[in-house]
Scaffold this motif. Structure first.
Motif, short mmCIF file in Angstrom:
data_model
loop_
_atom_site.label_atom_id
_atom_site.label_comp_id
_atom_site.label_asym_id
_atom_site.label_seq_id
_atom_site.Cartn_x
_atom_site.Cartn_y
_atom_site.Cartn_z
N ILE A 241 14.89 -16.81 -7.52
CA ILE A 241 13.78 -16.18 -8.36
C ILE A 241 13.77 -14.64 -8.22
CG2 ILE A 241 12.35 -18.27 -8.32
CD1 ILE A 241 10.57 -16.80 -6.21
N PRO A 242 13.37 -13.84 -9.02
CA PRO A 242 13.44 -12.50 -8.90
C PRO A 242 12.30 -12.04 -8.17
CG PRO A 242 12.53 -13.12 -11.18
CD PRO A 242 13.04 -14.40 -10.66
N ALA A 243 12.24 -11.20 -7.39
CA ALA A 243 11.18 -10.42 -6.61
C ALA A 243 9.98 -10.25 -7.48
CB ALA A 243 11.70 -9.13 -5.94
N LYS A 244 9.09 -10.28 -6.95
CA LYS A 244 7.63 -10.19 -7.65
C LYS A 244 7.47 -8.60 -7.94
CE LYS A 244 4.74 -13.98 -8.07
NZ LYS A 244 3.60 -14.63 -7.94
N ASN A 245 7.80 -7.88 -7.02
CA ASN A 245 7.68 -6.29 -6.94
C ASN A 245 8.81 -5.60 -7.27
OD1 ASN A 245 4.72 -6.33 -5.97
ND2 ASN A 245 5.59 -7.19 -3.80
N ARG A 246 9.97 -6.32 -7.84
CA ARG A 246 11.24 -6.02 -8.23
C ARG A 246 11.47 -4.67 -7.08
NH1 ARG A 246 12.71 -8.48 -13.22
NH2 ARG A 246 11.52 -10.25 -12.98
N ASN A 247 11.69 -3.40 -7.66
CA ASN A 247 12.22 -2.49 -6.90
C ASN A 247 11.29 -1.73 -5.93
OD1 ASN A 247 14.52 -1.48 -5.86
ND2 ASN A 247 14.59 0.32 -7.20
N ASN A 248 9.92 -2.10 -6.25
CA ASN A 248 8.72 -1.40 -5.22
C ASN A 248 8.55 -2.41 -3.99
OD1 ASN A 248 8.37 0.34 -7.19
ND2 ASN A 248 6.81 -0.59 -8.33
N ALA A 249 9.26 -3.38 -3.96
CA ALA A 249 9.07 -4.28 -2.85
C ALA A 249 9.24 -3.62 -1.47
CB ALA A 249 9.97 -5.63 -2.99
N GLY A 250 10.37 -2.74 -1.30
CA GLY A 250 10.60 -1.91 -0.10
C GLY A 250 9.53 -1.06 0.26
N ILE A 251 8.88 -0.45 -0.77
CA ILE A 251 7.74 0.72 -0.40
C ILE A 251 6.47 -0.10 0.02
CG2 ILE A 251 6.08 2.27 -1.47
CD1 ILE A 251 8.18 2.95 -3.57
N ILE A 252 6.23 -1.34 -0.74
CA ILE A 252 5.03 -1.97 -0.49
C ILE A 252 5.18 -2.48 0.83
CG2 ILE A 252 3.51 -3.89 -1.30
CD1 ILE A 252 4.40 -3.27 -4.09
N GLY A 253 6.21 -3.34 1.15
CA GLY A 253 6.36 -3.92 2.49
C GLY A 253 6.43 -3.06 3.56
N ALA A 254 7.19 -1.75 3.46
CA ALA A 254 7.08 -0.92 4.35
C ALA A 254 5.63 -0.37 4.95
CB ALA A 254 7.80 0.48 4.12
N ALA A 255 4.91 -0.26 3.88
CA ALA A 255 3.34 0.11 4.15
C ALA A 255 2.66 -0.89 4.92
CB ALA A 255 2.84 0.50 2.74
N THR A 256 3.03 -2.44 4.53
CA THR A 256 2.15 -3.35 5.20
C THR A 256 2.48 -3.81 6.63
OG1 THR A 256 3.79 -5.13 4.22
CG2 THR A 256 1.74 -4.71 2.80
N CYS A 257 3.41 -2.81 7.15
CA CYS A 257 3.80 -2.73 8.56
C CYS A 257 2.36 -2.44 9.43
CB CYS A 257 4.58 -1.33 8.98
SG CYS A 257 6.19 -1.59 8.87
N PHE A 258 1.47 -1.95 8.80
CA PHE A 258 0.12 -1.41 9.35
C PHE A 258 -0.69 -2.65 8.99
CE2 PHE A 258 1.93 2.60 9.49
CZ PHE A 258 1.50 3.29 10.72
N LYS A 259 -0.64 -3.59 8.79
CA LYS A 259 -1.45 -4.67 8.46
C LYS A 259 -1.80 -5.37 9.70
CE LYS A 259 -2.19 -7.36 4.22
NZ LYS A 259 -1.67 -8.37 3.22
#
Ligand code: BGC
Length: 243
Positions: free
Chosen positions: A225-243
């Motif tokens: 399946i294609p990534a839901k966040n397409r090419n933004n997934a890396g930015i969003i996932g990096a930010a969620t390190c702080f979760k």
């Protein structure tokens, strides 16, 4: 909580402010091209001028890096200058910009954002996220739990790294049609499936925005399946390190 997500890549460095609860971008996405010979100094100067100053950011930073990262320290750098190896991104962000930073591998970051935003994927057991860009980034999850630094882009194919054969960079360098590139990618997937038998593959990275162009050429035992966040997934996932 809002966190600045930064995705350092082999062809571009991207950043945006992310609401880490919803995974939504709260600012424009800024991208600057990765400079030639991308040394830490060049990239940090670029981050300062293009991202931190532009977004007037002085909060926490989550950073994805294209290499093995353990406890914020870099252990490999295949598609970027070797000078990065040994550098601790947390310490560097603190020293240079007085900002709190947490860093992880870029594909792990992309995978985390996909898993967080797609509860159905978690239920699939063994899930492999592949980001196709300058390299082939992979992150492996079991029941939603990340196994960090799974470097399957470096499996050997035809005497070299698989990413040299089937990445988006390889496609561009050799001017491959979608059909030709998909055939290579299918070979790679076959190999990965033979070794790891994932139940699902999530396709992300630079070319996931063209997923419709080659979806019908992809053959795999499991669903891709294609990534839901397409090419933004890396930015969003990096930010969620702080979760
Ligand atoms: C690196 C990985 C990275 C991938 C995508 C590979 O060359 O070894 O750590 O995730 O490229 O950037």
């Amino acid at each position: 909580m809002n966190v600045l997500g930064i995705d350092i890549g082999g062809s571009g460095v991207k950043g945006a402010i992310v609401d880490i609860e919803s995974g939504k971008l709260l600012s424009e996405k800024i991208r600057f091209p990765t400079p030639n010979k991308p040394t830490p100094k060049k990239i940090f100067d670029g981050i300062k001028i293009n991202i931190l100053d532009e977004l007037k950011w002085d909060g926490n930073v989550g950073c994805g890096f294209p290499g093995v990262v353990k406890k914020n320290k870099i252990y490999s750098a295949a598609n970027i200058e070797k000078k990065w190896i040994g550098l601790n991104l947390k310490k560097k962000f603190h020293k240079k910009f007085n900002l709190r930073c947490k860093a992880i591998n870029d594909a792990d970051a992309a995978g985390l954002s996909e898993i967080a935003l797609n509860p159905d994927v978690v239920k699939r057991g063994t899930v492999l996220v592949i980001t196709v860009g300058t390299g082939l980034g992979t992150s492996m999850f079991t029941d939603g739990k990340l196994i960090p630094n799974f470097e399957l882009g470096h499996l050997k194919m035809y005497g070299d790294c698989a990413e040299k054969y089937a990445s988006n960079l390889a496609r561009k360098k050799l001017n491959l049609s979608w059909k030709e590139w998909s055939a290579r990618f299918n070979e790679y997937i076959d190999y990965v499936e033979l070794l790891f038998s994932p139940n699902q593959i999530v396709f992300g990275g630079g070319i996931s925005k063209y997923f419709n162009e080659f979806e019908s050429n992809l053959t795999s035992k499991c669903e891709i399946i294609p990534a839901k966040n397409r090419n933004n997934a890396g930015i969003i996932g990096a930010a969620t390190c702080f979760k």
